[in-house]
Design a protein around this motif. Structure first.
Motif, PDB file in Angstrom:
ATOM      1  N   ALA A 162       0.831  -1.209   0.000  1.00 13.69           N
ATOM      2  CA  ALA A 162       0.000   0.000   0.000  1.00 13.69           C
ATOM      3  C   ALA A 162       0.866   1.259   0.000  1.00 13.69           C
ATOM      4  O   ALA A 162       0.590   2.211  -0.737  1.00 13.69           O
ATOM      5  N   ALA A 163       1.922   1.266   0.816  1.00 18.38           N
ATOM      6  CA  ALA A 163       2.811   2.432   0.877  1.00 18.38           C
ATOM      7  C   ALA A 163       3.516   2.645  -0.452  1.00 18.38           C
ATOM      8  O   ALA A 163       3.638   3.781  -0.929  1.00 18.38           O
ATOM      9  N   PHE A 164       3.975   1.572  -1.066  1.00 15.33           N
ATOM     10  CA  PHE A 164       4.682   1.669  -2.337  1.00 15.33           C
ATOM     11  C   PHE A 164       3.742   2.124  -3.450  1.00 15.33           C
ATOM     12  O   PHE A 164       4.100   2.960  -4.288  1.00 15.33           O
ATOM     13  N   LYS A 165       2.509   1.607  -3.430  1.00 15.05           N
ATOM     14  CA  LYS A 165       1.527   2.004  -4.442  1.00 15.05           C
ATOM     15  C   LYS A 165       1.189   3.486  -4.298  1.00 15.05           C
ATOM     16  O   LYS A 165       1.097   4.201  -5.301  1.00 15.05           O
ATOM     17  N   ASP A 166       1.020   3.953  -3.067  1.00 20.47           N
ATOM     18  CA  ASP A 166       0.745   5.381  -2.834  1.00 20.47           C
ATOM     19  C   ASP A 166       1.901   6.242  -3.333  1.00 20.47           C
ATOM     20  O   ASP A 166       1.684   7.302  -3.928  1.00 20.47           O
ATOM     21  N   ALA A 167       3.124   5.793  -3.077  1.00 20.90           N
ATOM     22  CA  ALA A 167       4.297   6.547  -3.514  1.00 20.90           C
ATOM     23  C   ALA A 167       4.365   6.619  -5.039  1.00 20.90           C
ATOM     24  O   ALA A 167       4.641   7.683  -5.607  1.00 20.90           O
ATOM     25  N   LEU A 168       4.102   5.508  -5.703  1.00 21.58           N
ATOM     26  CA  LEU A 168       4.113   5.506  -7.175  1.00 21.58           C
ATOM     27  C   LEU A 168       3.003   6.376  -7.749  1.00 21.58           C
ATOM     28  O   LEU A 168       3.211   7.081  -8.740  1.00 21.58           O
ATOM     29  N   ASN A 169       1.838   6.349  -7.111  1.00 24.37           N
ATOM     30  CA  ASN A 169       0.747   7.218  -7.562  1.00 24.37           C
ATOM     31  C   ASN A 169       1.120   8.684  -7.393  1.00 24.37           C
ATOM     32  O   ASN A 169       0.788   9.516  -8.245  1.00 24.37           O
TER      33      ASN A 169
END
Length: 102
Positions: free
Chosen positions: A35-42
């Protein structure tokens, strides 16, 4: 001129550090990291798109403020570089783990 605080999506806030003292199962840790990585990529994607839009608006004459366009471009560049460095560290850690003898 207003200066906005730029924060990386990968930096944990102090509240997050205190709340993560609870032991998590591997599945929970994986979901949290995902979730943290996906938020960062977004966030990186959003900044890249914003920079592209502002550049396009500058070219078409809708924006006269070159500074705003340059700042948006630099924010996008810095976040992309940080993301690439985090990716490199993750790959390096994975390769190190794979070299370990069990």
């Amino acid at each position: 001129m207003e200066i906005n605080n730029m924060q990386s999506s990968f930096v944990l806030k102090t509240n997050d550090l205190h709340s993560q003292k609870v032991l998590k199962t591997p599945a929970q840790a994986e979901a949290s990291f995902k979730a943290a990585f996906k938020d960062a990529l977004n966030n990186v994607n959003q900044l890249q798109q914003e920079s592209g839009q502002k550049t396009q608006q500058l070219v078409t004459g809708q924006i006269d403020d070159l500074h705003e366009v340059m700042i948006a471009g630099q924010k996008a560049s810095v976040t992309l570089q940080a993301t690439v460095e985090v990716r490199n560290k993750v790959i390096e850690a994975y390769q190190e783990i794979m070299r370990m003898q069990v």
